[in-house]
Scaffold this active site. Structure first.
Site, mmCIF file in Angstrom:
data_model
loop_
_atom_site.group_PDB
_atom_site.id
_atom_site.type_symbol
_atom_site.label_atom_id
_atom_site.label_comp_id
_atom_site.label_asym_id
_atom_site.label_seq_id
_atom_site.Cartn_x
_atom_site.Cartn_y
_atom_site.Cartn_z
ATOM 1 N N ASP A 77 -9.016 -4.280 -5.916
ATOM 2 C CA ASP A 77 -8.490 -3.613 -4.718
ATOM 3 C C ASP A 77 -9.287 -2.332 -4.477
ATOM 4 O O ASP A 77 -9.319 -1.444 -5.319
ATOM 5 C CB ASP A 77 -7.008 -3.283 -4.915
ATOM 6 C CG ASP A 77 -6.331 -2.794 -3.638
ATOM 7 O OD1 ASP A 77 -6.971 -2.054 -2.867
ATOM 8 O OD2 ASP A 77 -5.152 -3.144 -3.433
ATOM 9 N N SER B 100 0.823 -1.195 0.000
ATOM 10 C CA SER B 100 0.000 0.000 0.000
ATOM 11 C C SER B 100 0.870 1.263 0.000
ATOM 12 O O SER B 100 1.698 1.446 -0.889
ATOM 13 C CB SER B 100 -0.948 -0.054 1.208
ATOM 14 O OG SER B 100 -1.979 0.885 1.085
ATOM 15 N N HIS C 135 -7.494 -5.776 -0.418
ATOM 16 C CA HIS C 135 -6.397 -4.821 -0.463
ATOM 17 C C HIS C 135 -5.096 -5.531 -0.121
ATOM 18 O O HIS C 135 -4.858 -5.866 1.033
ATOM 19 C CB HIS C 135 -6.667 -3.674 0.511
ATOM 20 C CG HIS C 135 -5.602 -2.620 0.528
ATOM 21 N ND1 HIS C 135 -5.042 -2.114 -0.621
ATOM 22 C CD2 HIS C 135 -4.990 -1.974 1.568
ATOM 23 C CE1 HIS C 135 -4.137 -1.201 -0.297
ATOM 24 N NE2 HIS C 135 -4.079 -1.113 1.015
#
Length: 535
Positions: A477, A250, A504
């Site tokens: 995602d 991320s 995610h």
């Protein structure tokens, strides 16, 4: 909180949520392990070392039991094992003044199980920004055990400066102030008076961050990814690695490509999972993230409609309206939770966002929405508490404070109110379930009042000479859209590994296809064939 503040906080804030949740399933609750004595190691300096920073690059690290480093309930449960040890890395507060004040970065390490074949360290960061890399690494311990990663790499997690076990931490709101902020749905008031009230609160928040954080404005000015990348190079050397092997999830992908640009010759391998698009500005990234959550909500609605107990009904086409009918009344009539708090509209939508990060939370979300139909709110509040990292005693980690402080120096501030209104309009189009039904207002967020300027801005990184990274991107995602990974892989001349799913991030979370490809790359540099897709 204003629109930008509310939705800015949802970009990758639950980095690798599946990884962390899976790791927690194996938490030990048995007796405390025997306490091993501290061990001091001097493995640096290694590789390239800037002369003025030689003392930092060559520092010894003292590894000791991790329990004293825990700053949250999750950390306390994960730091109990005798297979992990912790240390503190000392770095300059301001790299332009290395002779000035210093800060420390918290570290957690699980040593390679086959030291004779050890390659080096695999350094992990889960993103956020502001999430704990120490907790992420501890949650991966069981995942890497018995694999070539666990055998041949020390697994090392770090809490970026200002975060978690790193000292000093960013501090803005008390627990009581955070509770009050969550309970206040004033951001739905788009009137001139409502906007003025929101902006006064944001100005006060920015001032509190500077007042309550040790070193004040100087700490806030040197908190961004620019400085975290420099800390990462000091860490590489202190660990004894000539080159960095890195796993970023991320927002941690931003740390990865920022490091690659700053230290191209010091990169061995980079796995970047759930990427941010380096060229997108804040507004564009918010809209694209909204599109991701909108798609995830549609997926949830389709799954839910197949169930007899679906809180949103049997027709997915009516799910958005059904959801709005459930949560919009909370703006004027919050629901008692039973612990002295009431579920606000903000908490209900935050709890929903938490659940949309991964399919493993969909059952809980449906239960929470069914409870809300009956005038109960404990499940949605529990999801919102999970997102905000609120403990049972009412205390909070400082993740949300750090998140705002880092983003305020990592991105240019947005002060054009027409741009804010246009962003809200576009966001409502791509994520209509989050439309509160009230007239929009263009309130400035805390970053508009931040006491220090930003130190970075969106642009393609210059990574000439950097080994090709492995970029992993998930088609569904909700937080970091698939196309962002495609763009990053292209910009860095890397390999793209596509995972078809709705969650995610995915690496080291149980998908054999993804894990095999990632491990092969990290161990021996083998990239998957072009066009590789996993399911």
């Amino acid at each position: 909180m204003p629109f930008l503040e509310r939705y800015r906080s949802r970009i990758g804030c639950l980095a690798a949520v599946g990884l962390l949740a899976a790791g927690l399933a194996g938490c030990s609750t048995g007796p405390e392990p025997a306490v091993a004595p501290p061990v001091t190691e001097s493995r640096g300096p290694a590789g390239e070392v800037p002369g003025e920073l030689a003392e930092f690059y060559g520092q010894a690290l003292t590894w000791e039991p991790c329990a004293p480093y825990a700053t949250s309930d999750t950390a306390r449960s994960r730091f109990r094992g005798d297979d992990v040890h912790c240390a503190r890395l000392t770095v300059p507060l301001n790299y332009a003044r290395p002779e000035g004040p210093t800060v420390t970065v918290g570290l957690l390490r699980r040593p390679a199980s086959d030291p004779d074949r050890r390659i080096g360290s695999l350094v992990v960061n889960p993103g956020g920004p502001g999430a704990s890399g120490m907790v992420a690494a501890a949650s991966l311990v069981d995942r890497v055990a018995g694999t070539p990663l666990g055998e041949r790499f020390d697994l090392v997690g770090f809490d970026p400066r200002g975060v978690g076990a790193s000292e000093p931490r960013v501090r803005c709101l008390t627990g009581a102030e955070r509770d009050a902020d969550r309970a206040d749905d004033g951001e739905t008031d788009g009137s001139p008076e409502g906007v003025a009230r929101q902006e006064a609160e944001e100005r006060e928040f920015a001032a509190k961050c500077a007042q309550r954080t040790e070193h004040g404005a100087e700490m806030l000015a040197n908190l961004g990814t620019r400085d975290v990348a420099k800390d990462l190079d000091v860490l590489r050397s202190a660990l004894g690695d000539e080159q960095l092997t890195y796993l970023g999830y991320s927002y941690g992908t931003r740390i990865g490509y920022t490091y690659a640009e700053a230290f191209p010759g010091n990169v061995r391998a980079l796995v970047l999972d759930g990427a941010l698009d380096p060229e997108q500005d804040l507004v564009e990234s918010l809209v694209e993230q909204g599109r991701g959550f909108g798609q995830a909500f549609t997926e949830f609605a389709g799954w839910c409609a197949e169930r007899q107990d679906c809180a949103l009904g049997s027709d997915p086409a009516g799910a958005t309206r059904a959801y709005q009918e459930l949560v919009r009344p909370l703006i004027d009539n919050p629901v008692d939770v039973g612990d002295g708090r009431k579920l606000s509209y903000e908490d209900a939508t935050t709890g929903t966002i938490q659940a949309l990060y991964s399919e493993q939370y969909w059952e809980q979300l449906n239960s929470g929405l069914n409870e809300l139909r009956r005038g109960r709110a404990s499940t949605l509040m529990a999801l919102a508490d999970m997102y905000n990292e609120r403990a049972a005693d009412g205390g909070y980690t400082t993740t949300q404070d750090a998140f705002t402080a880092i983003r305020c120096v990592d991105d240019p501030r947005v002060t054009d109110k027409a741009e804010i209104l246009e962003a809200q309009r576009r966001y409502a189009e791509v994520a209509p379930f989050l439309d509160d039904g009230r007239p929009d207002g263009a309130a400035l967020d805390a970053c508009a009042f931040w006491p220090v300027p930003n130190t970075a801005q969106p642009r393609l990184p210059n990574v000439d000479g950097v080994p090709p990274p492995l970029v992993i991107s998930t088609t569904g995602d909700p937080a970091t859209p698939y196309e962002a990974g495609v763009s990053l892989a292209e910009a860095m001349d890397g390999a793209l590994l596509t995972f078809e799913g709705t969650q995610h991030t995915v690496f080291l979370q149980g998908n054999e296809c993804v894990d095999e490809a990632g491990i092969a790359y990290l161990v021996d540099g083998t990239l998957p064939p072009e066009g590789t897709r996993c399911r």
